[in-house]
Design a protein around this motif. Structure first.
Motif, short mmCIF file in Angstrom:
data_model
loop_
_atom_site.label_atom_id
_atom_site.label_comp_id
_atom_site.label_asym_id
_atom_site.label_seq_id
_atom_site.Cartn_x
_atom_site.Cartn_y
_atom_site.Cartn_z
N ARG A 129 0.85 -1.18 0.00
CA ARG A 129 0.00 0.00 0.00
C ARG A 129 0.89 1.24 0.00
NH1 ARG A 129 -4.17 -0.05 4.43
NH2 ARG A 129 -5.48 0.97 2.90
N PHE A 130 0.69 2.11 -0.98
CA PHE A 130 1.46 3.34 -1.14
C PHE A 130 0.67 4.49 -0.55
CE2 PHE A 130 2.73 7.13 -3.51
CZ PHE A 130 4.11 7.06 -3.41
N LYS A 131 1.28 5.21 0.39
CA LYS A 131 0.57 6.25 1.14
C LYS A 131 0.57 7.58 0.38
CE LYS A 131 0.13 7.99 5.77
NZ LYS A 131 0.46 7.87 7.14
N VAL A 132 -0.63 8.13 0.25
CA VAL A 132 -0.84 9.47 -0.32
C VAL A 132 -1.62 10.24 0.73
CG1 VAL A 132 -1.87 10.80 -2.21
CG2 VAL A 132 -0.87 8.54 -2.68
N GLY A 133 -0.91 10.99 1.58
CA GLY A 133 -1.55 11.59 2.75
C GLY A 133 -1.97 10.46 3.67
N SER A 134 -3.26 10.38 4.00
CA SER A 134 -3.76 9.24 4.78
C SER A 134 -4.50 8.24 3.89
CB SER A 134 -4.67 9.72 5.91
OG SER A 134 -5.78 10.41 5.39
N TRP A 135 -4.51 8.49 2.59
CA TRP A 135 -5.09 7.60 1.58
C TRP A 135 -4.04 6.56 1.22
CZ3 TRP A 135 -9.68 7.65 -1.40
CH2 TRP A 135 -9.66 6.88 -2.57
N TYR A 136 -4.49 5.38 0.82
CA TYR A 136 -3.55 4.34 0.37
C TYR A 136 -3.94 3.85 -1.01
CZ TYR A 136 -1.54 3.98 5.02
OH TYR A 136 -0.90 4.26 6.20
N ASP A 137 -2.94 3.81 -1.90
CA ASP A 137 -3.10 3.18 -3.21
C ASP A 137 -2.65 1.74 -3.10
OD1 ASP A 137 -3.98 5.43 -4.60
OD2 ASP A 137 -1.98 5.98 -5.29
N GLU A 138 -3.37 0.86 -3.75
CA GLU A 138 -2.95 -0.55 -3.82
C GLU A 138 -1.94 -0.67 -4.95
OE1 GLU A 138 -3.85 -2.66 -1.47
OE2 GLU A 138 -5.10 -1.09 -0.60
N GLU A 139 -0.76 -1.15 -4.63
CA GLU A 139 0.34 -1.23 -5.59
C GLU A 139 0.84 -2.66 -5.72
OE1 GLU A 139 2.48 1.67 -6.76
OE2 GLU A 139 0.84 2.99 -6.19
N TYR A 140 1.45 -2.93 -6.86
CA TYR A 140 2.13 -4.20 -7.08
C TYR A 140 3.63 -3.98 -6.97
CZ TYR A 140 -2.26 -5.84 -9.21
OH TYR A 140 -3.56 -6.19 -9.44
N ILE A 141 4.32 -4.97 -6.46
CA ILE A 141 5.77 -4.98 -6.45
C ILE A 141 6.22 -5.87 -7.60
CG2 ILE A 141 7.85 -5.66 -5.18
CD1 ILE A 141 6.26 -5.17 -2.58
N LEU A 142 7.07 -5.30 -8.46
CA LEU A 142 7.62 -6.04 -9.59
C LEU A 142 9.12 -6.18 -9.41
CD1 LEU A 142 5.77 -4.31 -12.59
CD2 LEU A 142 4.95 -6.16 -11.10
N ARG A 143 9.64 -7.29 -9.93
CA ARG A 143 11.09 -7.53 -9.85
C ARG A 143 11.57 -8.09 -11.18
NH1 ARG A 143 12.38 -11.77 -5.67
NH2 ARG A 143 11.78 -13.17 -7.34
N LYS A 144 12.77 -7.65 -11.54
CA LYS A 144 13.44 -8.19 -12.71
C LYS A 144 14.77 -8.75 -12.24
CE LYS A 144 15.47 -7.04 -17.12
NZ LYS A 144 15.52 -6.13 -18.25
N ASP A 145 14.95 -10.06 -12.43
CA ASP A 145 16.23 -10.69 -12.08
C ASP A 145 17.16 -10.57 -13.28
OD1 ASP A 145 15.45 -11.53 -9.47
OD2 ASP A 145 14.29 -13.15 -10.39
N ARG A 146 18.43 -10.51 -12.98
CA ARG A 146 19.42 -10.39 -14.09
C ARG A 146 20.07 -11.69 -14.37
NH1 ARG A 146 21.61 -4.41 -12.77
NH2 ARG A 146 20.06 -4.14 -11.22
#
Length: 176
Positions: free
Chosen positions: A159-176
């Motif tokens: 959850r990404f905080k915008v003030g006291s609001w939260y956006d639902e976010e995805y975590i992405l990863r790229k392996d090398r």
């Protein structure tokens, strides 16, 4: 219109702050995804993230690197990277994270996003070995498709905080 990709300089702080604010609004407010941020929360976030002093502090941080698409008279896009700070058990500060990648709506289609992403990923390959991480809003299918095409895979949520609001976010990863 043409633009040059270059590393942001301290004297770019005011113009970059304005660009960051504009691209945030174009992407997430009425012109874009129309996320209904409460005005007070949005104001807190915009001041903390997109004021000229906040951007100047980011540019002065030796752990971060920012590139801009410079059209000579104005900035059209930017990318920023630094140590990974995402809340994932396999992530660590020695690894790199793409913090932001935005291009003004009017400049999309000029391949500036690709050039900025290439610069950011190239830097991270040299400066921060290991996987590359990023967070992306769960409703931004276009961005997710761009990152998937570059080898990023979803490995978590947060959850990404915008003030006291939260956006639902995805975590992405790229392996090398």
């Amino acid at each position: 219109m043409t633009a040059t990709i270059r590393i942001a300089r301290p004297e770019d702080a005011a113009a970059l702050a304005a660009l960051k604010l504009r691209t945030f609004r174009e992407t997430f407010l009425e012109e874009g995804f129309a996320i209904p941020y409460p005005p007070a929360d949005r104001a807190i976030f915009e001041t903390a993230s997109y004021s000229a002093p906040a951007v100047a502090a980011e540019l002065a941080d030796p752990a971060r690197r920012t590139w801009v698409a410079d059209a000579g008279d104005r900035l059209l896009g930017y990318a920023q990277v630094g140590p990974c700070k995402l809340p994932h058990p396999e992530a660590g500060e020695a690894q790199g994270e793409l913090y932001q990648l935005y291009v003004l709506r009017e400049a999309q289609g000029m391949k500036l996003g690709k050039a900025l992403l290439d610069a950011a990923l190239g830097h991270l390959a040299e400066a921060r070995p290991g996987p590359v991480w990023l967070g992306v809003w769960s409703g931004n299918d276009k961005a997710q498709a761009v990152y998937a095409a570059r080898g990023f895979e979803k490995v978590g949520d947060y959850r990404f905080k915008v003030g006291s609001w939260y956006d639902e976010e995805y975590i992405l990863r790229k392996d090398r």
